[in-house]
Design a protein around this motif. Structure first.
Motif, short mmCIF file in Angstrom:
data_model
loop_
_atom_site.label_atom_id
_atom_site.label_comp_id
_atom_site.label_asym_id
_atom_site.label_seq_id
_atom_site.Cartn_x
_atom_site.Cartn_y
_atom_site.Cartn_z
N SER A 41 -6.44 15.68 5.65
CA SER A 41 -5.18 15.21 5.09
C SER A 41 -4.56 16.28 4.21
O SER A 41 -5.19 17.26 3.83
CB SER A 41 -5.42 13.94 4.28
N VAL A 100 -5.14 13.78 -1.43
CA VAL A 100 -6.08 12.67 -1.61
C VAL A 100 -5.72 11.95 -2.90
O VAL A 100 -5.47 12.55 -3.93
CB VAL A 100 -7.55 13.16 -1.62
N SER A 104 -6.59 3.40 -6.81
CA SER A 104 -5.36 2.65 -6.50
C SER A 104 -4.36 2.65 -7.65
O SER A 104 -3.16 2.46 -7.43
CB SER A 104 -5.72 1.20 -6.13
N ARG A 137 3.20 11.61 3.64
CA ARG A 137 2.77 10.22 3.49
C ARG A 137 1.35 10.25 2.93
O ARG A 137 0.43 10.78 3.55
CB ARG A 137 2.81 9.48 4.83
N VAL A 138 1.22 9.73 1.71
CA VAL A 138 -0.06 9.74 1.00
C VAL A 138 -0.76 8.41 1.21
O VAL A 138 -0.17 7.35 0.94
CB VAL A 138 0.15 10.01 -0.51
N SER A 139 -1.99 8.44 1.70
CA SER A 139 -2.74 7.21 1.93
C SER A 139 -3.12 6.58 0.60
O SER A 139 -3.63 7.24 -0.30
CB SER A 139 -4.01 7.51 2.74
N ALA A 140 -2.82 5.28 0.46
CA ALA A 140 -3.14 4.53 -0.74
C ALA A 140 -3.66 3.16 -0.34
O ALA A 140 -3.33 2.65 0.74
CB ALA A 140 -1.89 4.37 -1.62
N GLY A 184 -1.14 0.69 0.78
CA GLY A 184 -0.22 1.15 1.81
C GLY A 184 0.22 2.57 1.55
O GLY A 184 0.23 3.03 0.40
N ASP A 185 0.59 3.30 2.59
CA ASP A 185 0.99 4.68 2.44
C ASP A 185 2.20 4.82 1.52
O ASP A 185 3.09 3.95 1.50
CB ASP A 185 1.34 5.29 3.80
#
Length: 498
Positions: free
Chosen positions: A2, A5, A9, A27-30, A33-34
């Motif tokens: 990616s 990181v 949350s 788009r950052v993965s969280a 939701g992104d």
């Protein structure tokens, strides 16, 4: 891999896994939701990217905790660093014990091939150590170690080693006590099958004082006062012959992991330290303590800002009180010398992406894993209680690794994002936080924790590290520092030299 990181949350920032260019859309993965972010500034690899607007005066969160306060409004997509975030720490604090249930790993019954000593202690090397009471005879001891290594090669020992230092004379008060206690604790280390203690004769740190502390160690310790001998080298070699005869009777045998003491240290940290190498080392600390072994954590100034995490893992209120004293006493040390308590991180840390002391501390303390804190030890004192022990000591690499060895660490796991070649008196494993460092400095780095960023799981890599450490403890592996002969000590100094 990616681009970024996000570690928790609740975090306001993500860490860049490559250099990010202004104008890029990410788009950052969280967990919820992104998050779509347009990069507003260039963000170097290992540094932080704002995921949402952060108003001036608001705490900035990473690892789920505050890492400082925004000095100005920080728009989403901005580079978050020293230019727009300051520490939120200041002064002495009062603490309240709010115990947390520790996360306990499951014991697996691991063993290693070590040396069982006559006093019940164990070692992972069968070495002869030469310790001098005073710096005036460093070169004499160095020559004795060189002569001994040549003469006694192949005699069932792993070498004859000397550790130079400048102290032992013209010292007063705590400094003299620190030197004496540190040397005495090293003399009792299980990796040393036998020890020759060499004095000059006129120093403050007299041989007689060391004899009072140590005796003859059941036959494993000899003493030499150089001014009393016509030829101190000849006398020293005779004593080394006696010690080698004592040491060569030891053989490796299966030892339970409960006997292993693991030192935990970081140096030259970067923005990946708290993501890769430090939590990996924490996982190994949990494995060792679950087996009834001991993990040793020091660098007290690098607990500031994350100290409550350790305090609330204290096994009881008595240990909690010891942790409070450990933290506040070290803050008083800064105050006594009219220095800023939170004068940290270093220039190298900042270049690597660490902005404030609380950010550094939140990454640093991850090396302690999740076990209960069972004891807090003064500088130079040997550990006697299994579990996670906190050791009084500064952040300085050489001083703190020496303190870990004096506390009994058989191995020190040393995480680094910038790299360093030095080795302590015990095997000092260099774990790189990123794979680029491991590739560049193969002669420094022993283990690449950066593989966590390229798809290797924490479970897989922790098993790899455990296998390596068990091999190291069993003598089938050697660190680069051992291979290169990089072994040294440094003793803490606080006061006047006459």
């Amino acid at each position: 891999m990616s681009d970024t990181v996000m570690l928790h949350s609740d975090d306001d920032v993500a860490v860049a896994l490559r250099d990010l260019k202004a104008g890029e859309s990410l788009r950052v993965s969280a967990p919820s939701g992104d998050v779509a972010v347009t990069v507003a500034d260039e963000v170097p690899r290992g540094h932080k990217l704002a995921l949402r607007p952060i108003p001036a005066g608001q705490h900035v969160r990473k690892f789920g905790y505050s890492i400082g306060v925004a000095q100005s409004d920080i728009p989403a997509g901005s580079w978050v660093h020293t230019h727009n975030v300051r520490t939120g720490l200041g002064g002495l604090l009062e603490y309240r014990y709010e115990p947390k249930t520790p996360v306990v790993a499951q014991p697996q019954g691991h063993t290693f091939l070590g040396y069982e000593r006559d006093n019940g202690d164990v070692g992972i090397r069968n070495e002869i150590w030469i310790l001098n009471t005073v710096g005036c005879i460093n070169k004499t001891c160095e020559l004795l170690a060189k002569m001994g290594s040549n003469r006694f090669a192949g005699r069932g020992i792993d070498g004859v080693y000397h550790f130079a230092h400048p102290f032992g004379c013209s010292q007063l008060g705590d400094d003299l006590s620190f030197t004496k206690q540190l040397l005495a604790s090293l003399a009792e280390h299980g990796n040393a099958a036998a020890v020759l203690i060499v004095g000059l004769g006129c120093e403050n740190n007299q041989i007689a004082g060391m004899e009072e502390l140590l005796g003859d160690g059941g036959g494993r310790i000899r003493y030499l006062r150089s001014q009393d001998e016509e030829d101190e080298l000849e006398a020293g070699m005779q004593l080394l012959e006696e010690l080698v005869e004592y040491a060569e009777r030891f053989e490796r045998k299966p030892i339970p992991l409960s006997k292993l003491k693991l030192g935990l240290k970081c140096g030259g940290s970067d923005g990946f330290s708290g993501i890769t190498a430090n939590p990996l080392v924490g996982r190994l600390a949990d494995i060792v303590t679950a087996e009834g072994g001991t993990a040793l954590l020091t660098e007290v100034p690098e607990m500031f800002g994350a100290e409550t995490i350790l305090m609330n893992r204290a096994k009881d209120e008595e240990v909690f009180g010891k942790v409070v004293h450990l933290i506040n006493d070290f803050k008083q040390y800064f105050i006594r010398h009219d220095q800023e308590i939170y004068e940290n991180p270093s220039p190298g840390n900042k270049a690597g992406g660490i902005t404030t002391l609380e950010e550094k501390s939140l990454g640093c303390t991850q090396k302690g894993g999740h076990a209960s804190v069972t004891d807090v030890l003064p500088y130079g004192v040997r550990a006697s209680k299994p579990g996670l022990n906190l050791i009084q000591g500064p952040g300085n690499d050489l001083v703190s690794v020496t303190a870990l060895a004096a506390a009994g660490a058989h191995i020190v796991l040393f995480t680094t994002g910038r790299g360093t070649p030095f080795g302590g008196p015990v095997p000092t494993v260099k774990l790189s936080t990123n794979s680029e460092l491991a590739a560049k400095k193969k002669h420094w780095i022993d283990f690449d924790a950066g593989r966590l960023l390229s798809g290797t799981s924490m479970n897989e890599l922790s098993q790899d590290l455990l296998t390596y450490v068990l091999g190291l403890a069993s003598g089938s592996e050697r660190t680069n520092g051992e291979k290169n002969g990089f072994r040294e000590i440094a003793i803490f100094k606080d006061g006047v030299i006459l």
